[in-house]
Scaffold this motif. Structure first.
Motif, PDB file in Angstrom:
ATOM      1  N   PHE A   1      16.575  21.148 -33.745  1.00  0.00           N
ATOM      2  CA  PHE A   1      17.057  19.996 -33.005  1.00  0.00           C
ATOM      3  C   PHE A   1      16.212  18.773 -33.310  1.00  0.00           C
ATOM      4  O   PHE A   1      14.993  18.854 -33.420  1.00  0.00           O
ATOM      5  N   GLU A   2      16.890  17.632 -33.435  1.00  0.00           N
ATOM      6  CA  GLU A   2      16.212  16.370 -33.735  1.00  0.00           C
ATOM      7  C   GLU A   2      15.329  15.913 -32.577  1.00  0.00           C
ATOM      8  O   GLU A   2      14.321  15.264 -32.786  1.00  0.00           O
TER       9      GLU A   2
ATOM     10  N   GLU B   1      12.353  27.345 -23.479  1.00  0.00           N
ATOM     11  CA  GLU B   1      11.136  27.011 -24.221  1.00  0.00           C
ATOM     12  C   GLU B   1      11.517  26.178 -25.442  1.00  0.00           C
ATOM     13  O   GLU B   1      12.355  26.604 -26.246  1.00  0.00           O
ATOM     14  N   ILE B   2      10.909  25.018 -25.567  1.00  0.00           N
ATOM     15  CA  ILE B   2      11.186  24.106 -26.682  1.00  0.00           C
ATOM     16  C   ILE B   2       9.845  23.785 -27.331  1.00  0.00           C
ATOM     17  O   ILE B   2       8.915  23.359 -26.657  1.00  0.00           O
ATOM     18  N   TYR B   3       9.759  24.022 -28.630  1.00  0.00           N
ATOM     19  CA  TYR B   3       8.480  23.836 -29.318  1.00  0.00           C
ATOM     20  C   TYR B   3       8.689  23.520 -30.790  1.00  0.00           C
ATOM     21  O   TYR B   3       9.787  23.683 -31.334  1.00  0.00           O
ATOM     22  N   ARG B   4       7.617  23.054 -31.425  1.00  0.00           N
ATOM     23  CA  ARG B   4       7.616  22.777 -32.859  1.00  0.00           C
ATOM     24  C   ARG B   4       6.175  22.823 -33.358  1.00  0.00           C
ATOM     25  O   ARG B   4       5.237  22.743 -32.569  1.00  0.00           O
ATOM     26  N   LEU B   5       6.020  22.970 -34.653  1.00  0.00           N
ATOM     27  CA  LEU B   5       4.704  22.812 -35.244  1.00  0.00           C
ATOM     28  C   LEU B   5       4.400  21.326 -35.308  1.00  0.00           C
ATOM     29  O   LEU B   5       5.311  20.509 -35.484  1.00  0.00           O
ATOM     30  N   GLU B   6       3.137  20.964 -35.173  1.00  0.00           N
ATOM     31  CA  GLU B   6       2.794  19.535 -35.158  1.00  0.00           C
ATOM     32  C   GLU B   6       3.175  18.837 -36.454  1.00  0.00           C
ATOM     33  O   GLU B   6       3.368  17.626 -36.466  1.00  0.00           O
ATOM     34  N   THR B   7       3.346  19.581 -37.526  1.00  0.00           N
ATOM     35  CA  THR B   7       3.722  18.994 -38.811  1.00  0.00           C
ATOM     36  C   THR B   7       5.239  18.876 -38.978  1.00  0.00           C
ATOM     37  O   THR B   7       5.700  18.248 -39.922  1.00  0.00           O
ATOM     38  N   ASP B   8       5.999  19.471 -38.075  1.00  0.00           N
ATOM     39  CA  ASP B   8       7.462  19.425 -38.148  1.00  0.00           C
ATOM     40  C   ASP B   8       8.013  18.262 -37.340  1.00  0.00           C
ATOM     41  O   ASP B   8       7.384  17.800 -36.391  1.00  0.00           O
ATOM     42  N   LYS B   9       9.199  17.849 -37.691  1.00  0.00           N
ATOM     43  CA  LYS B   9       9.872  16.785 -36.947  1.00  0.00           C
ATOM     44  C   LYS B   9      10.960  17.338 -36.031  1.00  0.00           C
ATOM     45  O   LYS B   9      11.400  16.667 -35.114  1.00  0.00           O
ATOM     46  N   THR B  10      11.421  18.563 -36.300  1.00  0.00           N
ATOM     47  CA  THR B  10      12.504  19.143 -35.504  1.00  0.00           C
ATOM     48  C   THR B  10      11.961  20.193 -34.542  1.00  0.00           C
ATOM     49  O   THR B  10      10.881  20.744 -34.737  1.00  0.00           O
TER      50      THR B  10
ATOM     51  N   ALA C   1      17.721  19.752 -27.488  1.00  0.00           N
ATOM     52  CA  ALA C   1      17.513  21.195 -27.374  1.00  0.00           C
ATOM     53  C   ALA C   1      17.708  21.649 -25.925  1.00  0.00           C
ATOM     54  O   ALA C   1      18.415  22.625 -25.655  1.00  0.00           O
ATOM     55  N   ARG C   2      17.095  20.939 -24.982  1.00  0.00           N
ATOM     56  CA  ARG C   2      17.223  21.300 -23.568  1.00  0.00           C
ATOM     57  C   ARG C   2      18.676  21.231 -23.116  1.00  0.00           C
ATOM     58  O   ARG C   2      19.187  22.150 -22.467  1.00  0.00           O
ATOM     59  N   ASN C   3      19.367  20.155 -23.474  1.00  0.00           N
ATOM     60  CA  ASN C   3      20.762  20.001 -23.073  1.00  0.00           C
ATOM     61  C   ASN C   3      21.638  21.106 -23.656  1.00  0.00           C
ATOM     62  O   ASN C   3      22.540  21.612 -22.977  1.00  0.00           O
ATOM     63  N   THR C   4      21.378  21.498 -24.892  1.00  0.00           N
ATOM     64  CA  THR C   4      22.133  22.577 -25.528  1.00  0.00           C
ATOM     65  C   THR C   4      21.937  23.885 -24.771  1.00  0.00           C
ATOM     66  O   THR C   4      22.895  24.624 -24.530  1.00  0.00           O
ATOM     67  N   ALA C   5      20.709  24.184 -24.389  1.00  0.00           N
ATOM     68  CA  ALA C   5      20.429  25.416 -23.645  1.00  0.00           C
ATOM     69  C   ALA C   5      21.159  25.420 -22.308  1.00  0.00           C
ATOM     70  O   ALA C   5      21.820  26.405 -21.948  1.00  0.00           O
ATOM     71  N   LEU C   6      21.037  24.332 -21.567  1.00  0.00           N
ATOM     72  CA  LEU C   6      21.678  24.261 -20.257  1.00  0.00           C
ATOM     73  C   LEU C   6      23.194  24.376 -20.374  1.00  0.00           C
ATOM     74  O   LEU C   6      23.832  25.108 -19.605  1.00  0.00           O
ATOM     75  N   GLU C   7      23.774  23.696 -21.347  1.00  0.00           N
ATOM     76  CA  GLU C   7      25.227  23.759 -21.548  1.00  0.00           C
ATOM     77  C   GLU C   7      25.668  25.169 -21.925  1.00  0.00           C
ATOM     78  O   GLU C   7      26.690  25.661 -21.431  1.00  0.00           O
ATOM     79  N   ALA C   8      24.907  25.846 -22.792  1.00  0.00           N
ATOM     80  CA  ALA C   8      25.274  27.194 -23.237  1.00  0.00           C
ATOM     81  C   ALA C   8      25.242  28.177 -22.067  1.00  0.00           C
ATOM     82  O   ALA C   8      26.178  28.957 -21.880  1.00  0.00           O
ATOM     83  N   ILE C   9      24.193  28.145 -21.286  1.00  0.00           N
ATOM     84  CA  ILE C   9      24.074  29.079 -20.162  1.00  0.00           C
ATOM     85  C   ILE C   9      25.151  28.805 -19.121  1.00  0.00           C
ATOM     86  O   ILE C   9      25.811  29.721 -18.631  1.00  0.00           O
ATOM     87  N   GLN C  10      25.368  27.526 -18.797  1.00  0.00           N
ATOM     88  CA  GLN C  10      26.327  27.193 -17.751  1.00  0.00           C
ATOM     89  C   GLN C  10      27.777  27.369 -18.208  1.00  0.00           C
ATOM     90  O   GLN C  10      28.613  27.820 -17.432  1.00  0.00           O
ATOM     91  N   SER C  11      28.091  27.051 -19.463  1.00  0.00           N
ATOM     92  CA  SER C  11      29.483  27.172 -19.913  1.00  0.00           C
ATOM     93  C   SER C  11      29.877  28.623 -20.149  1.00  0.00           C
ATOM     94  O   SER C  11      31.009  29.012 -19.876  1.00  0.00           O
TER      95      SER C  11
END
Length: 90
Positions: A56-57, A28-37, A62-72
């Motif tokens: 995450f910028e 799950e990747i989300y942000r407040l509409e007023t946030d940039k990260t 963010a997605r790549n970090t999650a996938l790398e963490a779970i797989q590594s």
């Protein structure tokens, strides 16, 4: 009563469900509409939420970090983190 001053939640199109080592994870990747990260949360098959402290910028980062963490780390090792808060099961 609706409070119009509250910002809306923006859910990324990069959010997804994946199967790693036969176990389902919800990224799950989300942000407040007023946030940039973006905030990253991974929920495992037991309903345990793993939320990153770092923001995450981009939602792609963010997605790549999650996938790398779970797989590594491997699915079971990833799930044994010491900073998790299990959701109540209904």
């Amino acid at each position: 009563m609706v409070d119009d001053d509250e910002p809306n939640m923006v859910n990324s199109g990069k959010s997804q469900r994946v199967i790693v080592e036969g176990l389902p994870f919800s990224i799950e990747i989300y942000r407040l509409e007023t946030d940039k990260t973006w905030t990253l949360e991974v929920v495992d098959h037991e309903g345990t939420s793993h939320v990153w402290d770092d923001q995450f910028e981009s939602d792609k980062d963010a997605r790549n970090t999650a996938l790398e963490a779970i797989q590594s780390e491997g699915a079971l090792v990833f799930m044994r983190g010491d900073n998790v808060i299990p959701f109540r099961k209904s």
